[in-house]
Design an enzyme around this catalytic site. Structure first.
Site, PDB file in Angstrom:
ATOM      1  N   LYS A  23       0.829  -1.201   0.000  1.00 35.99           N
ATOM      2  CA  LYS A  23       0.000   0.000   0.000  1.00 35.99           C
ATOM      3  C   LYS A  23       0.867   1.257   0.000  1.00 35.99           C
ATOM      4  O   LYS A  23       0.626   2.198  -0.770  1.00 35.99           O
ATOM      5  CB  LYS A  23      -0.913  -0.010   1.230  1.00 35.99           C
ATOM      6  N   SER A  24       1.880   1.290   0.854  1.00 40.68           N
ATOM      7  CA  SER A  24       2.736   2.476   0.957  1.00 40.68           C
ATOM      8  C   SER A  24       3.472   2.739  -0.351  1.00 40.68           C
ATOM      9  O   SER A  24       3.584   3.885  -0.805  1.00 40.68           O
ATOM     10  CB  SER A  24       3.743   2.307   2.094  1.00 40.68           C
ATOM     11  N   ARG A  83       2.752   5.997  -3.166  1.00 40.31           N
ATOM     12  CA  ARG A  83       3.827   6.895  -3.611  1.00 40.31           C
ATOM     13  C   ARG A  83       4.016   6.843  -5.125  1.00 40.31           C
ATOM     14  O   ARG A  83       4.252   7.871  -5.769  1.00 40.31           O
ATOM     15  CB  ARG A  83       5.127   6.537  -2.869  1.00 40.31           C
ATOM     16  N   GLY A 125      -5.620   8.185   6.133  1.00 41.11           N
ATOM     17  CA  GLY A 125      -4.867   9.302   6.689  1.00 41.11           C
ATOM     18  C   GLY A 125      -3.571   9.526   5.936  1.00 41.11           C
ATOM     19  O   GLY A 125      -3.097  10.663   5.810  1.00 41.11           O
ATOM     20  N   SER A 161       6.946  10.870   9.453  1.00 36.93           N
ATOM     21  CA  SER A 161       7.399  10.411   8.144  1.00 36.93           C
ATOM     22  C   SER A 161       6.425  10.821   7.048  1.00 36.93           C
ATOM     23  O   SER A 161       6.841  11.121   5.926  1.00 36.93           O
ATOM     24  CB  SER A 161       7.590   8.898   8.145  1.00 36.93           C
ATOM     25  N   GLN A 162       5.125  10.837   7.341  1.00 36.79           N
ATOM     26  CA  GLN A 162       4.153  11.224   6.321  1.00 36.79           C
ATOM     27  C   GLN A 162       4.201  12.723   6.050  1.00 36.79           C
ATOM     28  O   GLN A 162       4.060  13.146   4.894  1.00 36.79           O
ATOM     29  CB  GLN A 162       2.751  10.777   6.728  1.00 36.79           C
ATOM     30  N   ASP A 168       2.652  -0.023  12.696  1.00 37.97           N
ATOM     31  CA  ASP A 168       1.613  -0.871  12.129  1.00 37.97           C
ATOM     32  C   ASP A 168       1.777  -2.340  12.498  1.00 37.97           C
ATOM     33  O   ASP A 168       0.903  -3.155  12.206  1.00 37.97           O
ATOM     34  CB  ASP A 168       1.583  -0.727  10.603  1.00 37.97           C
ATOM     35  N   LYS A 216      -0.610   7.938  17.303  1.00 35.60           N
ATOM     36  CA  LYS A 216      -1.305   7.165  16.279  1.00 35.60           C
ATOM     37  C   LYS A 216      -1.956   5.922  16.850  1.00 35.60           C
ATOM     38  O   LYS A 216      -2.956   5.441  16.336  1.00 35.60           O
ATOM     39  CB  LYS A 216      -0.319   6.788  15.174  1.00 35.60           C
ATOM     40  N   LYS A 244     -10.132  -1.900   3.790  1.00 39.10           N
ATOM     41  CA  LYS A 244      -9.304  -0.698   3.814  1.00 39.10           C
ATOM     42  C   LYS A 244      -7.912  -0.962   3.272  1.00 39.10           C
ATOM     43  O   LYS A 244      -7.348  -0.144   2.522  1.00 39.10           O
ATOM     44  CB  LYS A 244      -9.223  -0.155   5.241  1.00 39.10           C
TER      45      LYS A 244
END
Length: 422
Positions: free
Chosen positions: A20-21, A25, A89, A160-161, A304, A329, A401
């Protein structure tokens, strides 16, 4: 939706789903590149769909899907004034700075729990440069023309985001910029993933981890590129856990042993707990069944992994402590896991900045709420394999999700469940 799971040991072979990450990107960089980019092995989780939807709503790109390939026609002007991020998010924080480039008023909306989180890092940049910033419970409205310069991320939560979002946007302004990293050890893995992705599209940022600096030359241009989405270590962690607490082990295909993803740390933590794994000459990861021991670990770099580590701790005998110094978080997930694993007979408590788990090697079973949290739902499904009685999970649809194919994978590993009407 409710599933009643009959406890079974999990074993077999899993193909890693697309990261997903990495996909988010790649989609963002493709949207900023003037021309057509092709992204293979794209995933269809709600969070990945949110990235190409927001890019389209802003007018940056249009994405068409052919099988498992995304064809992105990017480089459009930012003409949209509203964007819906859903429950992602990450998409909100990664793509919000793109609106700073236009000088237009743009409103981002989404799930309340993501929109309402503090975004002081961005708010301070916008207001200090004379822009407009309004944050409500379910929306953020900004009007700003971003300029380069020196930026310090004061709010370290989700650092980081914030850093990645600025890294994606600042190469497109004329001035050079420098980002000061407040918590480099927590921010670095995903920052490096962003840097790696930008290089595929011809954009350079220099990350100096020792000095805590990111130098970003201005006046750059994103170029179209073709790329494959690598396997997702965050999702793979659930199969890793299933293999470690099962009877015959689990094998995973499609993972990069050299990945920059922070959640590859699941292998480090598994090793610390006495688990065993190996890669064969084809790059397949094999995880063996093991007698696990408790662990004390800080997951600030990879939050996570909290849910899956909590399940591994329940399978170990002894006291484990899982902490996160950047706990903002995870505050709700701490409570959710304590309640959910407790409902299955686990001895889990939320203390300070983490969880304390008194592992006994087994769980009782019972009924547990997934708390609309995809990671909690997947962790509880894996936990069912060490339960003595059936497990009823409430709210199982939340896995869409991040992992819409999770329940198929669970079946393929030997998981057995029936849907029950509420």
């Amino acid at each position: 939706m409710e599933y009643v799971i009959t406890p079974k040991p999990l074993a077999g072979v899993v193909k890693a789903q697309p990261s997903k990450s990495a996909a988010q990107r790649l989609l963002i960089c493709s949207s900023l590149a003037n021309g057509q980019s092709v992204i293979d092995r794209i995933g269809f989780s709600d969070d990945i769909k949110a990235a190409w939807r927001v890019a389209a709503q802003l007018g940056l790109s249009q994405t068409s899907i052919v099988g498992r390939t995304a064809i992105v026609n990017g480089g459009g002007d930012l003409v949209g004034d509203t964007a819906f991020c859903g429950e992602s998010g990450a998409v909100l924080r990664l793509m919000l700075p793109l609106a700073f480039l236009s000088g237009k008023r743009v409103t981002f909306s989404g799930a309340q729990r993501h929109i309402s989180r503090p975004m002081d890092a961005y708010a301070q940049i916008v207001t200090s440069q004379g822009g407009e910033w309004t944050q409500a419970e379910q929306s953020v409205t900004v009007r700003h023309k971003l300029r380069g310069g020196e930026f310090r991320i004061v709010n370290a939560t989700a650092a980081s985001q914030f850093l990645s979002g600025l890294m994606l946007a600042l190469p497109l302004v004329q001035e050079d910029s420098v980002l000061h990293i407040i918590a480099p050890e927590e921010s670095l893995p995903y920052v490096l993933l962003t840097q790696q992705t930008q290089r595929l599209f011809g954009v350079e940022c220099d990350v100096d981890a020792k000095r805590g600096l990111i130098s970003i030359p201005g006046g750059q241009t994103y170029l179209p590129a073709n790329a494959d989405v690598e396997g997702d270590w965050s999702h793979a962690a659930y199969a890793v856990a299933a293999g470690a607490i099962g009877e015959e082990g689990v094998s995973l295909r499609g993972l990069d042993p050299q990945s920059l993803q922070a959640d590859k740390n699941i292998l480090l933590f598994l090793n610390q707990m006495g688990g065993h794994y190996s890669f064969d000459d084809k790059g397949v990861l094999h995880v063996d069944s093991a007698q696990l021991r408790p662990i004390t670990v800080d997951i600030s770099e990879c939050p996570d992994l909290l849910a899956v580590l909590a399940v591994l701790a329940c399978a170990a005998r002894g006291t484990s402590r899982i902490t996160n110094r950047l706990q903002y978080k995870e505050n709700s997930r701490f409570a959710s896991l304590s309640a959910a694993l407790g409902a299955l007979g686990g001895k889990v408590s939320h203390e300070g900045d983490g969880l304390v788990i008194q592992g006994t090697g087994r769980l009782r079973g019972g009924e547990a709420d997934c708390f609309c949290d995809h990671r909690v739902a997947m962790a509880l499904a894996v936990a069912s394999s060490i339960c003595d009685n059936p497990v009823t999970l409430v709210g199982t649809e939340c896995v869409r999700k991040s992992a819409p194919l999770f329940w198929d994978e669970f079946k393929n590993l030997g998981g057995q469940f029936d849907e029950r009407a509420r």
